[in-house]
Design an enzyme around this catalytic site. Structure first.
Site, PDB file in Angstrom:
ATOM      1  N   ARG A 159      12.604 -29.473  20.423  1.00 29.32           N
ATOM      2  CA  ARG A 159      13.495 -28.465  19.876  1.00 29.32           C
ATOM      3  C   ARG A 159      13.235 -28.261  18.388  1.00 29.32           C
ATOM      4  O   ARG A 159      13.289 -27.140  17.888  1.00 29.32           O
ATOM      5  CB  ARG A 159      14.941 -28.908  20.106  1.00 29.32           C
ATOM      6  CG  ARG A 159      15.957 -27.998  19.511  1.00 29.32           C
ATOM      7  CD  ARG A 159      17.360 -28.429  19.920  1.00 29.32           C
ATOM      8  NE  ARG A 159      18.331 -27.524  19.375  1.00 29.32           N
ATOM      9  CZ  ARG A 159      18.785 -27.561  18.129  1.00 29.32           C
ATOM     10  NH1 ARG A 159      18.351 -28.478  17.304  1.00 29.32           N
ATOM     11  NH2 ARG A 159      19.671 -26.680  17.704  1.00 29.32           N
ATOM     12  N   CYS A 182      22.376 -78.220  25.067  1.00 33.50           N
ATOM     13  CA  CYS A 182      23.095 -79.472  24.855  1.00 33.50           C
ATOM     14  C   CYS A 182      22.503 -80.515  25.793  1.00 33.50           C
ATOM     15  O   CYS A 182      22.311 -80.259  26.982  1.00 33.50           O
ATOM     16  CB  CYS A 182      24.575 -79.270  25.162  1.00 33.50           C
ATOM     17  SG  CYS A 182      25.477 -80.818  25.372  1.00 33.50           S
ATOM     18  N   CYS A 220      26.088 -80.390  19.762  1.00 36.34           N
ATOM     19  CA  CYS A 220      26.855 -79.559  20.684  1.00 36.34           C
ATOM     20  C   CYS A 220      28.262 -79.357  20.132  1.00 36.34           C
ATOM     21  O   CYS A 220      28.942 -80.332  19.803  1.00 36.34           O
ATOM     22  CB  CYS A 220      26.921 -80.229  22.061  1.00 36.34           C
ATOM     23  SG  CYS A 220      28.016 -79.346  23.190  1.00 36.34           S
ATOM     24  N   CYS A 271      29.308 -83.490  28.810  1.00 37.08           N
ATOM     25  CA  CYS A 271      29.802 -82.379  27.990  1.00 37.08           C
ATOM     26  C   CYS A 271      30.895 -81.626  28.743  1.00 37.08           C
ATOM     27  O   CYS A 271      30.687 -81.145  29.851  1.00 37.08           O
ATOM     28  CB  CYS A 271      28.643 -81.448  27.651  1.00 37.08           C
ATOM     29  SG  CYS A 271      29.137 -79.961  26.772  1.00 37.08           S
ATOM     30  N   LYS A 331      29.650 -24.144  31.045  1.00 40.99           N
ATOM     31  CA  LYS A 331      29.088 -22.837  30.701  1.00 40.99           C
ATOM     32  C   LYS A 331      29.735 -21.766  31.556  1.00 40.99           C
ATOM     33  O   LYS A 331      29.876 -21.963  32.772  1.00 40.99           O
ATOM     34  CB  LYS A 331      27.573 -22.817  30.964  1.00 40.99           C
ATOM     35  CG  LYS A 331      26.787 -23.704  30.022  1.00 40.99           C
ATOM     36  CD  LYS A 331      25.304 -23.685  30.333  1.00 40.99           C
ATOM     37  CE  LYS A 331      24.597 -24.572  29.313  1.00 40.99           C
ATOM     38  NZ  LYS A 331      23.211 -24.852  29.685  1.00 40.99           N
ATOM     39  N   TYR A 335      18.215 -27.500  32.310  1.00 41.96           N
ATOM     40  CA  TYR A 335      19.538 -26.873  32.266  1.00 41.96           C
ATOM     41  C   TYR A 335      19.521 -25.410  31.870  1.00 41.96           C
ATOM     42  O   TYR A 335      20.561 -24.806  31.694  1.00 41.96           O
ATOM     43  CB  TYR A 335      20.490 -27.652  31.360  1.00 41.96           C
ATOM     44  CG  TYR A 335      19.986 -27.901  29.950  1.00 41.96           C
ATOM     45  CD1 TYR A 335      19.841 -26.847  29.038  1.00 41.96           C
ATOM     46  CD2 TYR A 335      19.684 -29.189  29.533  1.00 41.96           C
ATOM     47  CE1 TYR A 335      19.397 -27.080  27.756  1.00 41.96           C
ATOM     48  CE2 TYR A 335      19.238 -29.435  28.239  1.00 41.96           C
ATOM     49  CZ  TYR A 335      19.094 -28.374  27.359  1.00 41.96           C
ATOM     50  OH  TYR A 335      18.653 -28.609  26.086  1.00 41.96           O
ATOM     51  N   ASP A 385      22.095 -37.757  27.238  1.00 41.85           N
ATOM     52  CA  ASP A 385      21.836 -38.198  25.884  1.00 41.85           C
ATOM     53  C   ASP A 385      20.330 -38.436  25.748  1.00 41.85           C
ATOM     54  O   ASP A 385      19.843 -39.545  25.920  1.00 41.85           O
ATOM     55  CB  ASP A 385      22.627 -39.483  25.621  1.00 41.85           C
ATOM     56  CG  ASP A 385      22.862 -39.682  24.146  1.00 41.85           C
ATOM     57  OD1 ASP A 385      22.441 -38.813  23.354  1.00 41.85           O
ATOM     58  OD2 ASP A 385      23.461 -40.704  23.787  1.00 41.85           O
ATOM     59  N   CYS A 404      30.714 -81.340  22.754  1.00 41.80           N
ATOM     60  CA  CYS A 404      30.695 -82.788  22.994  1.00 41.80           C
ATOM     61  C   CYS A 404      29.914 -83.556  21.938  1.00 41.80           C
ATOM     62  O   CYS A 404      29.805 -84.782  22.025  1.00 41.80           O
ATOM     63  CB  CYS A 404      30.118 -83.080  24.375  1.00 41.80           C
ATOM     64  SG  CYS A 404      28.345 -82.793  24.465  1.00 41.80           S
ATOM     65  N   GLU A 443      28.094 -29.648  34.070  1.00 42.81           N
ATOM     66  CA  GLU A 443      27.047 -30.662  34.263  1.00 42.81           C
ATOM     67  C   GLU A 443      27.191 -31.746  33.206  1.00 42.81           C
ATOM     68  O   GLU A 443      27.744 -31.510  32.135  1.00 42.81           O
ATOM     69  CB  GLU A 443      25.659 -30.024  34.187  1.00 42.81           C
ATOM     70  CG  GLU A 443      25.401 -29.413  32.836  1.00 42.81           C
ATOM     71  CD  GLU A 443      24.013 -28.805  32.704  1.00 42.81           C
ATOM     72  OE1 GLU A 443      23.100 -29.210  33.423  1.00 42.81           O
ATOM     73  OE2 GLU A 443      23.867 -27.926  31.853  1.00 42.81           O
ATOM     74  N   LYS A 483      32.963 -33.885  24.568  1.00 39.80           N
ATOM     75  CA  LYS A 483      32.366 -35.205  24.321  1.00 39.80           C
ATOM     76  C   LYS A 483      33.213 -36.332  24.904  1.00 39.80           C
ATOM     77  O   LYS A 483      34.437 -36.263  24.897  1.00 39.80           O
ATOM     78  CB  LYS A 483      32.188 -35.423  22.818  1.00 39.80           C
ATOM     79  CG  LYS A 483      31.145 -34.516  22.188  1.00 39.80           C
ATOM     80  CD  LYS A 483      29.776 -34.784  22.761  1.00 39.80           C
ATOM     81  CE  LYS A 483      28.629 -34.601  21.802  1.00 39.80           C
ATOM     82  NZ  LYS A 483      28.498 -35.380  20.639  1.00 39.80           N
ATOM     83  N   LYS A 507      26.303 -34.034  30.124  1.00 40.22           N
ATOM     84  CA  LYS A 507      25.468 -33.832  28.949  1.00 40.22           C
ATOM     85  C   LYS A 507      24.632 -35.086  28.749  1.00 40.22           C
ATOM     86  O   LYS A 507      25.134 -36.140  28.380  1.00 40.22           O
ATOM     87  CB  LYS A 507      26.337 -33.579  27.714  1.00 40.22           C
ATOM     88  CG  LYS A 507      25.520 -33.298  26.470  1.00 40.22           C
ATOM     89  CD  LYS A 507      26.399 -32.744  25.360  1.00 40.22           C
ATOM     90  CE  LYS A 507      25.580 -32.351  24.156  1.00 40.22           C
ATOM     91  NZ  LYS A 507      24.948 -33.496  23.500  1.00 40.22           N
ATOM     92  N   ALA A 560       1.270 -47.727  47.938  1.00 41.73           N
ATOM     93  CA  ALA A 560      -0.145 -48.094  48.038  1.00 41.73           C
ATOM     94  C   ALA A 560      -0.981 -46.900  48.493  1.00 41.73           C
ATOM     95  O   ALA A 560      -2.094 -46.687  48.024  1.00 41.73           O
ATOM     96  CB  ALA A 560      -0.325 -49.254  49.005  1.00 41.73           C
ATOM     97  N   GLU A 561      -0.417 -46.109  49.400  1.00 46.82           N
ATOM     98  CA  GLU A 561      -1.127 -44.926  49.892  1.00 46.82           C
ATOM     99  C   GLU A 561      -1.269 -43.903  48.765  1.00 46.82           C
ATOM    100  O   GLU A 561      -2.325 -43.310  48.576  1.00 46.82           O
ATOM    101  CB  GLU A 561      -0.354 -44.339  51.086  1.00 46.82           C
ATOM    102  CG  GLU A 561      -0.899 -43.040  51.645  1.00 46.82           C
ATOM    103  CD  GLU A 561      -2.239 -43.191  52.354  1.00 46.82           C
ATOM    104  OE1 GLU A 561      -2.751 -44.329  52.449  1.00 46.82           O
ATOM    105  OE2 GLU A 561      -2.774 -42.158  52.797  1.00 46.82           O
TER     106      GLU A 561
HETATM  107  O1  JCF Z   1      22.308 -32.311  28.735  1.00 44.97           O
HETATM  108  C1  JCF Z   1      22.254 -31.801  27.634  1.00 44.97           C
HETATM  109  N1  JCF Z   1      22.077 -32.580  26.595  1.00 44.97           N
HETATM  110  C2  JCF Z   1      22.384 -30.338  27.458  1.00 44.97           C
HETATM  111  C3  JCF Z   1      22.101 -29.736  26.239  1.00 44.97           C
HETATM  112  C4  JCF Z   1      22.780 -29.567  28.541  1.00 44.97           C
HETATM  113  C5  JCF Z   1      22.902 -28.202  28.411  1.00 44.97           C
HETATM  114  O2  JCF Z   1      23.291 -27.464  29.454  1.00 44.97           O
HETATM  115  C6  JCF Z   1      22.622 -27.547  27.170  1.00 44.97           C
HETATM  116  C7  JCF Z   1      22.215 -28.344  26.078  1.00 44.97           C
HETATM  117  C8  JCF Z   1      21.925 -27.700  24.871  1.00 44.97           C
HETATM  118  C9  JCF Z   1      22.051 -26.340  24.790  1.00 44.97           C
HETATM  119  N2  JCF Z   1      22.728 -26.201  27.063  1.00 44.97           N
HETATM  120  C10 JCF Z   1      22.450 -25.600  25.893  1.00 44.97           C
HETATM  121  C11 JCF Z   1      22.601 -24.159  25.822  1.00 44.97           C
END
Ligand code: JCF
Length: 674
Positions: free
Chosen positions: A138, A428, A410, A434, A292, A227, A119, A413, A115, A316, A117, A35-36
């Site tokens: 991109r 039902c 149903c 039932c 990386k 990233y 989506d 029953c 880290e 993946k 990845k 609220a603030e």
């Molecule tokens: O989180 C990602 N989808 C992700 C994509 C993370 C990364 O460190 C990436 C990337 C795509 C290209 N690094 C590169 C160089």
């Protein structure tokens, strides 16, 4: 001291609001009540409306979006936006590491930054003199679209950089994504308003960024995790990738809190396993892990193959969406008679498990999807939610596909099915006639938050009902060892345990008893309000609909369900039998339902020693308090046990009263809740 000028006030407001949203959206800490924040934000908007000449591209007011564009313009990426090569197995990951060592002619173990990845959608942000001047997609890696207005609405993206030492020109790359909770929220809203339902969070993020009207983007729960830094020809200010990301954090960017540096490829393997195991519990979808080479000198040495760096790889995870065929649809009848279409699928491995059933929710959802039996469908299983059909692959519809037809009767029953006006759900009308509703009612009665009958699981209930041994919940309390002995997988010991659990469960509380009856729309909170209001069961049984509406949180719909339930001879007989067979609860101690904590909101956190949090919650509620799951400025008191974490910290930050277990026990003792 002189009054600050309006101009000074404007600058102070901008600084304050930048700082608050940084703490909230990037660091995930709440420093002031919503609220603030809203009040300060409105004050800023008013000053800017009165003085348009003071508007500025990095003002927090930019977050609300701007006038729609006619089209997005194109942006050329000075440094191309790369893609990543993928691997799908540990063996391929080890090959990747080996290739690098061979190329470097050095077999020493390498440090990798790891880290999740995300989506989402890859985006580039450009800052000039510390101010965000451009956001771009991109695209094909060389040319993308200018989505500056849209990225400005995303609260975790700094409009101006924090800290010091940033270069005149800085390009930061990252992934914009929609957390699962926000995705569920906007889809639920879209379903109830016939709006656009998104297939998955990634599509929702893409659709939100593609809006020409950034005021729409501003309403979407998007985040950006960074990233990388596009260095261009400039000097590097640091020596490793992880140092670069730590610097981005200092400048106000959100960088994955899961980022780790490991000292060998074996560390990568362990990181992958750890995150795969935690995948379902994350707040967002990830489709793998990015590794990386951490040293920038080695990265430079390794260089690129076509569009992807040699120094990075994406490992993946198993997919969270797969295509399979819908073989049939069955109709399941729930406790309240709701008939749910359940998809029977050609088994498919998705999200780490083999899925052969998916809920289709209701017939509106079937119509929205336009799905037919025999169709190829996209099944999604992400997080701990049940598998969903999110899309039909219409191009692959076989000539033999047939429509999904709602039954008239149903399936269990054969009572008539009814669809209340305006409701998506088919029900039902058989009630406890039932068998399906009876089974579900008994399962609910036995469940942990209801009568808590240990050892009476779903399978056993089904056996008992199918064998004709148990027809109503009252029959449970006259079960004998002989009856149980005849059942599948029921040894003598488990039979004895179950009978003992039934004996024990008879002593309960009125709120639990009311909840366990499974009356439509009467959840735990309503059951408690009813118990507190009426004090005793006979008073509740005698109540008219108007009397019921007088209870906190009971509206006309709940009152009508309750009244109908309690008026039924069948239900009255079961309730009488339950009491005859020993179900009991302590008499009301609270004269006239005195509630010393009425109107207060409490939060329980940490471990209590003398009772469970559930018990403490019941006692607080009996005293009239509302017990909430999270701390906000509206919280009156936080009772913190041992090992209390973020809720305690938040309460302290907000100046909310905090008490320990001893003090909580004192509150109970003072008010007669032992
Ligand atoms: O989180 C990602 N989808 C992700 C994509 C993370 C990364 O460190 C990436 C990337 C795509 C290209 N690094 C590169 C160089």
């Amino acid at each position: 001291m002189a009054e600050p000028s309006l101009r000074e006030r404007l600058n102070a407001l901008r600084e304050q609001l930048h700082s608050y949203s940084y703490h909230y959206y990037v660091l995930n800490e709440s420093t002031i009540p919503d609220a603030e924040y809203d009040r300060l934000f409105r004050e800023l908007q008013e000053i800017e409306a009165a003085h348009p000449e003071w508007q500025s591209a990095d003002s927090p007011s930019q977050r609300v979006g701007a006038e729609p564009l006619a089209a997005f313009s194109q942006v050329r990426h000075e440094t191309p936006m790369l893609s990543l090569d993928n691997v799908f197995s540990e063996a391929e990951l080890l090959d990747f590491d080996q290739r690098i060592k061979t190329r470097l002619k050095d077999s020493a173990e390498l440090s990798y930054a790891c880290e999740p990845k995300l989506d989402g959608i890859a985006v580039s942000l450009l800052y000039v003199d510390g101010v965000l001047v451009r956001g771009a997609t991109r695209g094909d890696g060389r040319v993308g679209e200018d989505i500056t207005q849209n990225v400005k609405t995303i609260a975790s993206i700094p409009l101006k950089l924090r800290g010091t030492g940033w270069p005149e020109e800085l390009e930061v790359r990252g992934e914009i994504y929609m957390p699962r909770a926000g995705f569920a929220r906007i889809n639920d809203a879209a379903r109830s308003s016939d709006g656009k339902v998104f297939v998955n969070p990634r599509n929702a993020a893409a659709g939100s960024l593609r809006q020409l009207d950034s005021r729409i983007t501003a309403t979407r729960p998007l985040e950006m995790s960074c990233y990388g830094i596009a260095l261009g020809d400039g000097e590097a200010w640091f020596h490793s990738h992880s140092e670069g990301l730590a610097t981005l954090r200092d400048w106000g960017f959100l960088v994955s809190p899961e980022l780790r540096v490991v000292d060998s490829i074996q560390g990568c393997v362990a990181y992958y396993q750890d995150l795969l195991a935690r995948r379902d519990g994350l707040a967002y979808d990830i489709d793998g892990i990015v590794f990386k080479v951490d040293s920038l000198a080695l990265q430079e040495h390794l260089g690129f193959v076509s569009r992807a760096p040699r120094w990075a790889i994406a490992h993946k995870f198993p997919a969270q969406e797969e295509i399979t065929q819908l073989r049939d649809v069955e109709f399941q009848v729930g406790r309240t008679g709701a008939v749910t279409p359940v998809a029977k699928l050609e088994p498919v491995f998705v999200g780490g498990v083999t899925v052969s059933n998916a809920s289709l929710h209701n017939f509106d959802e079937v119509a929205r999807l336009g799905v037919m039996i025999g169709d190829h469908v996209v099944v999604r299983r992400a997080g701990d939610v049940i598998p969903q059909i999110v899309q039909v692959v219409v191009e692959r519809r076989p000539a033999t596909a047939r429509a999904i037809i709602a039954p008239d009767l149903c399936p269990v029953c054969a009572s008539a099915l009814e669809r209340a006006p305006g409701e998506a759900v088919l029900r039902c009308s058989g009630g406890l006639v039932c068998g399906a509703q009876r089974k579900e009612a008994i399962k609910h009665f036995a469940s942990r938050k209801a009568m808590d009958i240990e050892g009476l699981g779903d399978k056993l209930v089904e056996q008992l009902v199918d064998a004709g041994i148990v027809e109503t919940v009252a029959d449970l309390f006259v079960l004998t060892a002989e009856q149980l002995a005849g059942l599948e997988r029921m040894g003598q010991k488990s039979a004895e345990n179950l009978l003992a659990a039934l004996l024990k469960a008879r002593a309960t509380t009125l709120p639990r008893f009311l909840y366990s009856l499974g009356i439509r729309e009467v959840g735990e909170a309503t059951a408690l309000n009813l118990a507190n209001h009426f004090g005793e069961l006979p008073a509740l049984m005698a109540a008219s609909e108007e009397d019921l509406i007088a209870v906190a949180d009971v509206g006309p719909i709940v009152a009508s369900h309750l009244h109908a339930f309690l008026a039924s001879d069948y239900n009255r007989e079961v309730i009488a039998l339950l009491q005859e067979r020993g179900v009991n609860w302590p008499a009301a101690r609270r004269e006239g339902g005195a509630q010393p904590l009425a109107g207060q909101t409490w939060v329980l956190t940490g471990n209590l020693e003398s009772m469970t949090r559930g018990e403490a919650k019941e006692k607080l509620q009996a005293l009239g308090a509302k017990v909430a799951g999270s701390v906000s400025a509206k919280t009156d008191c936080v009772a913190a046990g041992t090992s209390a974490g973020s809720k305690l910290a938040k309460a302290e930050a907000l100046g909310v009263k905090v008490i320990d277990e001893q003090q909580l026990l004192q509150v109970f003792a003072d008010n007669g809740e032992q």
